[in-house]
Design a protein around this motif. Sequence first.
Motif, short mmCIF file in Angstrom:
data_model
loop_
_atom_site.label_atom_id
_atom_site.label_comp_id
_atom_site.label_asym_id
_atom_site.label_seq_id
_atom_site.Cartn_x
_atom_site.Cartn_y
_atom_site.Cartn_z
N ASP A 18 11.73 -0.72 -3.19
CA ASP A 18 11.10 0.01 -4.41
C ASP A 18 10.44 -1.02 -5.50
N VAL A 19 9.65 -0.66 -6.35
CA VAL A 19 9.11 -1.41 -7.17
C VAL A 19 8.97 -0.55 -8.46
N VAL A 20 8.71 -1.42 -9.56
CA VAL A 20 8.65 -0.99 -11.01
C VAL A 20 7.45 -0.26 -11.00
N PRO A 21 7.17 0.73 -11.89
CA PRO A 21 5.72 1.11 -12.17
C PRO A 21 4.76 0.19 -12.55
N ALA A 22 3.74 1.01 -12.21
CA ALA A 22 2.32 -0.17 -12.53
C ALA A 22 1.23 0.78 -13.01
N ALA A 51 12.47 10.98 -7.71
CA ALA A 51 12.48 10.55 -6.51
C ALA A 51 11.09 11.09 -5.93
N GLY A 52 10.36 9.98 -5.72
CA GLY A 52 8.77 9.93 -5.19
C GLY A 52 9.06 9.80 -3.75
N PRO A 53 7.97 10.27 -2.80
CA PRO A 53 8.16 10.00 -1.33
C PRO A 53 7.86 8.69 -0.93
N GLY A 54 7.63 7.58 -1.76
CA GLY A 54 7.54 6.35 -1.41
C GLY A 54 8.40 5.55 -0.92
N ARG A 63 0.79 -1.24 -0.08
CA ARG A 63 -0.18 -0.05 -0.17
C ARG A 63 0.92 1.47 -0.10
N ILE A 64 2.11 1.23 0.20
CA ILE A 64 3.17 2.47 0.04
C ILE A 64 3.62 2.18 -1.54
N ASP A 65 3.02 3.20 -2.08
CA ASP A 65 3.55 3.18 -3.58
C ASP A 65 5.20 3.63 -3.45
N THR A 66 6.03 2.88 -3.83
CA THR A 66 7.33 2.87 -3.81
C THR A 66 7.77 2.96 -5.24
N THR A 67 7.20 3.25 -6.41
CA THR A 67 7.53 3.23 -7.67
C THR A 67 8.85 3.92 -7.89
N ASN A 68 9.61 3.18 -8.45
CA ASN A 68 11.27 3.72 -8.80
C ASN A 68 10.83 4.02 -10.52
N TYR A 69 11.01 5.30 -10.98
CA TYR A 69 11.20 5.75 -12.33
C TYR A 69 12.52 5.90 -12.92
N GLY A 70 13.39 5.73 -11.97
CA GLY A 70 14.67 6.14 -12.23
C GLY A 70 15.34 7.38 -11.63
N PRO A 71 16.92 7.38 -11.51
CA PRO A 71 17.55 8.14 -10.76
C PRO A 71 17.10 9.64 -10.68
N ASP A 72 16.51 10.11 -11.66
CA ASP A 72 16.10 11.61 -11.73
C ASP A 72 14.87 11.90 -11.12
N ALA A 129 11.06 6.74 0.96
CA ALA A 129 11.28 7.18 2.25
C ALA A 129 10.20 6.56 3.37
N GLU A 130 9.04 6.81 2.70
CA GLU A 130 8.00 6.32 3.56
C GLU A 130 7.90 4.75 4.14
N ALA A 131 8.32 3.87 3.09
CA ALA A 131 8.46 2.44 3.33
C ALA A 131 9.55 2.22 4.52
N ALA A 132 10.61 3.09 4.11
CA ALA A 132 11.81 2.82 5.09
C ALA A 132 11.30 3.24 6.31
N ASP A 133 10.79 4.15 6.70
CA ASP A 133 10.06 4.81 7.81
C ASP A 133 9.20 3.63 8.48
N TYR A 134 8.61 3.15 7.54
CA TYR A 134 7.55 2.07 8.19
C TYR A 134 8.35 0.82 8.73
N VAL A 135 9.35 0.32 8.01
CA VAL A 135 10.39 -0.73 8.27
C VAL A 135 10.85 -0.39 9.66
N ALA A 136 11.35 0.87 9.51
CA ALA A 136 12.32 1.47 10.99
C ALA A 136 11.46 1.11 12.08
N ALA A 137 10.15 1.89 11.99
CA ALA A 137 9.16 1.74 13.03
C ALA A 137 8.93 0.22 13.49
N GLN A 138 8.72 -0.58 12.63
CA GLN A 138 8.52 -1.96 12.93
C GLN A 138 9.54 -2.68 13.83
#
Length: 444
Positions: free
Chosen positions: A89-93, A34-37, A23-32, A39-48
């Motif tokens: 991260d994930v590829v686009p959908a 950067a969406g918020p996903g 449910r955290i959209d971590t789509t990686n469109y490439g190096p240029d 970082a949000e997923a990393a924060d979620y993992v760190a909190a867990q």
Amino acid sequence: MSEQATSTDPEDEVVRICRDLIRIDTTNYGPDVAGPGEAEAADYVAAQLREVGLEPQLFESEPGRVSVVVRIPGQDRERGGLCLHGHLDVVPANAEDWSVPPFEAVEKDGCIWGRGAVDMKDMDAMILANVRRMARDGVVPPRDLLVIFFADEEAGGDLGSHFLVKEHPELFDGITEAISEVGGYSVTVPTPEGGQQRAYLLQTQEKGIAWLTLTAQGRAGHGSVPNDDNAIVHLAEALTRIAAHKWPREFIVSVRELLDRLSEITGTAYSDEDLDELVGHLGGAEGFVRGTLQDTANVTMLDAGYKHNVIPQHAEARVDCRYLPGHEEDLLATIRELAGDRVEVRVEHSDIAIDAPFEGDLVEAMTAALTTEDPGAEILPYCLSGGTDNKALSLLGITGYGFAPLRLPADIDFAPMFHGIDEKVPVESLRFGTRVLARLIDTC
């Protein structure tokens, strides 16, 4: 975002965590881009991790590109440690292509659906559920366990695994082996007696990567005027030659052993020239195996022109090349020859091929963990036609394997869902994988 945590049973937690991560959209469109996903997923993992008393470190290579690291000391600090890693991260959908919303983690038909369900938030969830179990129960692993959730794997890892390896190599001190995604899932093949045999593909090798940009230059002009120097035509001719090229076959060690053992299990004979029936037994995994029989070059993107009646002066294409160990120079030379004088070939990203032995204590431990949960199963080596963050870790001398254990129904077309549409992972497969991973990290 997170579901209510009502159970601390790892087999229940893995389902909750997998859905939370999807449910955290971590789509990686490439190096240029950067969406918020991430970082949000990393924060979620760190909190867990913090919730169960662990102290993770967060490393941000660029804004929004965050990796999470935690080390769990083992009983034998002198023994080489194990790195257990995934990527967030994930590829686009494209939601219009899917039968379910790709970032809602819909649970239906006994499966969790969504982008990342297969690649690789299923394994992330299995790792996180097991680390939380260990922390709650006070489990001390036999050796140091380094757990990492990387950013940026889907764009080559420059801002994730390669960043940590280059800028923070001290994190990996004492680590000698690693396990991560793709390998460890099951296929069901026929036996000569008319039955079925489940076999797990343990990934021991990876092809190398060369992501190329091909650029053709020509003469701009009016769309109504004949033009014998059309950049789009130059590029199209180059791409046609590349697509038509027959790359020679070469059977590397893991591929040969996979084919030989598969032939024994199924009773299907094969030759180097004719193995269609044999690899056909692998179902959806057939494509991955065929991709390891030779070097490959696939056109993945095109960019040319800006108006219907204007002939552009340049045209570009992106080509994803994967090469067998030792083939990088030959592959690039072949592509440049096929591209011709009118097309420039530029390497945008490259990474090495890697090889790990199908033997040793860790392989035996992975085999034992699988066959304890699935008695009678066969374990087969294979080469991954894609790539993982194990490539970066190998630069530090760390031997990496693909082992995301999933016992899958015989009728699920699993492998094509990597970067595909309607990704889904069976809930019972997640539960199975969590048990297998627990056996492995508690004993190896």
